[in-house]
Design a protein around this motif. Structure first.
Motif, mmCIF file in Angstrom:
data_model
loop_
_atom_site.group_PDB
_atom_site.id
_atom_site.type_symbol
_atom_site.label_atom_id
_atom_site.label_comp_id
_atom_site.label_asym_id
_atom_site.label_seq_id
_atom_site.Cartn_x
_atom_site.Cartn_y
_atom_site.Cartn_z
ATOM 1 N N MET A 1 0.842 -1.195 0.000
ATOM 2 C CA MET A 1 0.000 0.000 0.000
ATOM 3 C C MET A 1 0.880 1.249 0.000
ATOM 4 S SD MET A 1 -3.361 -0.867 2.225
ATOM 5 C CE MET A 1 -2.582 -1.631 3.635
ATOM 6 N N ARG A 2 0.417 2.269 -0.697
ATOM 7 C CA ARG A 2 1.294 3.388 -1.004
ATOM 8 C C ARG A 2 1.564 4.328 0.168
ATOM 9 N NH1 ARG A 2 -0.895 6.003 -6.268
ATOM 10 N NH2 ARG A 2 -2.892 5.590 -5.308
ATOM 11 N N LEU A 3 0.699 4.281 1.201
ATOM 12 C CA LEU A 3 0.923 5.198 2.330
ATOM 13 C C LEU A 3 1.142 4.444 3.640
ATOM 14 C CD1 LEU A 3 -1.740 7.967 1.476
ATOM 15 C CD2 LEU A 3 0.705 7.979 0.977
ATOM 16 N N SER A 4 1.549 3.183 3.546
ATOM 17 C CA SER A 4 1.788 2.392 4.757
ATOM 18 C C SER A 4 2.809 3.075 5.656
ATOM 19 C CB SER A 4 2.344 1.015 4.390
ATOM 20 O OG SER A 4 1.357 0.257 3.801
ATOM 21 N N GLY A 5 2.505 3.099 6.937
ATOM 22 C CA GLY A 5 3.444 3.652 7.901
ATOM 23 C C GLY A 5 3.380 5.167 8.027
ATOM 24 N N LYS A 6 2.556 5.815 7.213
ATOM 25 C CA LYS A 6 2.500 7.279 7.265
ATOM 26 C C LYS A 6 1.296 7.744 8.085
ATOM 27 C CE LYS A 6 4.714 8.094 2.767
ATOM 28 N NZ LYS A 6 6.067 8.324 3.279
ATOM 29 N N THR A 7 1.482 8.868 8.761
ATOM 30 C CA THR A 7 0.395 9.509 9.493
ATOM 31 C C THR A 7 0.062 10.824 8.792
ATOM 32 O OG1 THR A 7 1.069 8.536 11.588
ATOM 33 C CG2 THR A 7 -0.250 10.526 11.709
ATOM 34 N N ALA A 8 -1.232 11.013 8.524
ATOM 35 C CA ALA A 8 -1.661 12.194 7.762
ATOM 36 C C ALA A 8 -2.656 13.023 8.557
ATOM 37 C CB ALA A 8 -2.300 11.754 6.443
ATOM 38 N N LEU A 9 -2.566 14.322 8.384
ATOM 39 C CA LEU A 9 -3.535 15.265 8.947
ATOM 40 C C LEU A 9 -4.257 15.930 7.780
ATOM 41 C CD1 LEU A 9 -4.774 17.086 11.190
ATOM 42 C CD2 LEU A 9 -2.727 18.506 11.022
ATOM 43 N N VAL A 10 -5.589 15.881 7.794
ATOM 44 C CA VAL A 10 -6.387 16.450 6.699
ATOM 45 C C VAL A 10 -7.367 17.460 7.279
ATOM 46 C CG1 VAL A 10 -8.008 15.941 4.819
ATOM 47 C CG2 VAL A 10 -6.186 14.306 5.372
ATOM 48 N N THR A 11 -7.425 18.651 6.677
ATOM 49 C CA THR A 11 -8.408 19.653 7.111
ATOM 50 C C THR A 11 -9.631 19.607 6.201
ATOM 51 O OG1 THR A 11 -7.590 21.496 5.733
ATOM 52 C CG2 THR A 11 -6.507 21.151 7.865
ATOM 53 N N ALA A 12 -10.748 20.105 6.715
ATOM 54 C CA ALA A 12 -12.012 20.151 5.948
ATOM 55 C C ALA A 12 -12.371 18.780 5.390
ATOM 56 C CB ALA A 12 -11.933 21.197 4.834
ATOM 57 N N ALA A 13 -12.303 17.784 6.269
ATOM 58 C CA ALA A 13 -12.489 16.389 5.845
ATOM 59 C C ALA A 13 -13.932 15.920 5.937
ATOM 60 C CB ALA A 13 -11.602 15.477 6.705
ATOM 61 N N ILE A 17 -14.066 16.869 -1.306
ATOM 62 C CA ILE A 17 -12.740 16.359 -1.671
ATOM 63 C C ILE A 17 -11.948 15.932 -0.431
ATOM 64 C CG2 ILE A 17 -10.554 16.940 -2.815
ATOM 65 C CD1 ILE A 17 -12.219 19.085 -4.439
ATOM 66 N N GLY A 18 -12.109 16.663 0.672
ATOM 67 C CA GLY A 18 -11.402 16.303 1.899
ATOM 68 C C GLY A 18 -11.799 14.924 2.383
ATOM 69 N N ARG A 19 -13.097 14.662 2.380
ATOM 70 C CA ARG A 19 -13.589 13.362 2.844
ATOM 71 C C ARG A 19 -13.091 12.245 1.918
ATOM 72 N NH1 ARG A 19 -17.738 9.584 2.760
ATOM 73 N NH2 ARG A 19 -18.024 8.811 4.883
ATOM 74 N N ALA A 20 -13.233 12.461 0.609
ATOM 75 C CA ALA A 20 -12.789 11.434 -0.339
ATOM 76 C C ALA A 20 -11.289 11.170 -0.192
ATOM 77 C CB ALA A 20 -13.118 11.881 -1.768
ATOM 78 N N LEU A 77 0.519 16.334 5.412
ATOM 79 C CA LEU A 77 -0.522 17.329 5.713
ATOM 80 C C LEU A 77 -1.268 17.602 4.419
ATOM 81 C CD1 LEU A 77 -1.867 19.728 7.271
ATOM 82 C CD2 LEU A 77 0.100 21.128 6.558
ATOM 83 N N PHE A 78 -2.602 17.495 4.451
ATOM 84 C CA PHE A 78 -3.393 17.915 3.288
ATOM 85 C C PHE A 78 -4.303 19.045 3.717
ATOM 86 C CE2 PHE A 78 -7.191 17.050 0.375
ATOM 87 C CZ PHE A 78 -6.722 17.946 -0.571
ATOM 88 N N ASN A 79 -3.991 20.237 3.240
ATOM 89 C CA ASN A 79 -4.752 21.448 3.536
ATOM 90 C C ASN A 79 -5.888 21.562 2.536
ATOM 91 O OD1 ASN A 79 -3.382 22.813 5.701
ATOM 92 N ND2 ASN A 79 -1.672 23.158 4.291
ATOM 93 N N CYS A 80 -7.069 21.106 2.912
ATOM 94 C CA CYS A 80 -8.184 21.098 1.964
ATOM 95 C C CYS A 80 -9.169 22.249 2.203
ATOM 96 C CB CYS A 80 -8.911 19.756 2.027
ATOM 97 S SG CYS A 80 -10.093 19.533 0.694
ATOM 98 N N ALA A 81 -9.112 22.862 3.379
ATOM 99 C CA ALA A 81 -10.135 23.864 3.712
ATOM 100 C C ALA A 81 -10.125 25.025 2.726
ATOM 101 C CB ALA A 81 -9.907 24.382 5.129
#
Ligand code: NAD
Length: 244
Positions: A1-13, A17-20, A77-81
């Motif tokens: 899996m492409r993001l194994s071991g990673k921790t992500a923070l997502v805004t406006a989830a 698009i944030g939820r998806a 970090l994904f800044n979606c807001a």
């Protein structure tokens, strides 16, 4: 899996698009902290594996720092807001201008500052910022405040990328065309004739249809992943041909 071991923070989830993107990241093995100002919107993640949630208003710097501080590590970090102000330069008040700059741009400044020290300490990290075709790559009517903030996101992205390119940090942004999300539905329903308004939004898409949020999420995942290890400072159009 492409993001194994990673921790992500997502805004406006909480939706769109944030939820998806949260769901796509979790499917690729990331542990995701999904945040949104509307705590109730996060209940849809109940029972979803790899996803934890926290309310977060990205207009509140102290909240950003507190929420980011709950994570033992942050790789992504994904800044979606973001918020769409409809209108021309003559329609925009100072309050409209300030609100959009704060939500669409200043929030990314604050979240980046909140996560970068730990990413630098780890010598790795990926920041993804939400821009738009509007303003940044195309001038669109009635998107004065929105367009200028999304153009600023590209500048913010390139600046962060340039400053940390030698220290393991990548920073990119995505520029979607028109995506069928709850806020787009709200914008359409605010017109006197929503049926005609929807047709007009579709008409500006050369493919003759709107994007689904699930069609934007794979690009967000790619930019967060090590597959994009050589990619930084870029703005990616994902727009159904709007910028051909
Ligand atoms: P949306 O607009 O339907 O949902 C936005 C989410 O942001 C909501 O869950 C809302 O509660 C949350 N939010 C609002 N204010 C917040 C705050 N202060 N702090 C934290 N969360 C907050 O979702 P969308 O249409 O997918 O848009 C998401 C991003 O994508 C935005 O930045 C938008 O500008 C950008 N974008 C959207 C489109 C589109 O056509 N939908 C196109 C290009 C770019």
């Amino acid at each position: 899996m492409r993001l194994s071991g990673k921790t992500a923070l997502v805004t406006a989830a909480g939706q769109g698009i944030g939820r998806a993107s949260v769901l796509a990241m979790a499917r690729e093995g990331a542990r995701v902290l999904a945040t949104d100002v509307r705590a109730e919107s996060l209940r849809t993640f109940d029972g979803v594996g790899n996803v934890i949630t926290a309310p977060l208003d990205v207009l509140d710097r102290a909240q950003i720092e507190a929420v980011a501080g709950t994570l033992d590590r942050i790789d992504v970090l994904f800044n979606c807001a973001g918020y769409v102000h409809a209108g021309t330069v003559l329609d925009a008040s100072d309050a409209d201008f300030d609100f959009a700059v704060n939500l669409n741009v200043r929030s990314q400044f604050w979240t980046s500052r909140a996560v970068l020290p730990r990413m630098l300490e780890a010598g790795a990290g990926s920041i993804g910022n939400m821009a738009s075709v509007a303003g940044s790559l195309r001038g669109l009517p009635n998107r004065f405040v929105y367009g200028l903030t999304k153009a600023a996101v590209i500048g913010l992205t390139k600046s962060v990328a340039a400053d940390y390119v030698g220290r393991g940090i990548r920073c990119n942004c995505v520029c979607p065309g028109t995506v069928d999300t709850p806020s787009l539905a709200d914008r359409i329903n605010a017109f006197d004739d929503p049926v005609e308004a929807r047709k007009a939004f579709i008409a500006r898409q050369p493919m003759g249809r709107l994007a689904k949020a699930e069609e934007i999420a794979p690009l967000v995942v790619f930019l967060a992943s090590d597959e994009a290890a050589f990619v930084t400072g870029q703005s990616y159009s994902i727009d159904g041909g709007m910028t051909i």
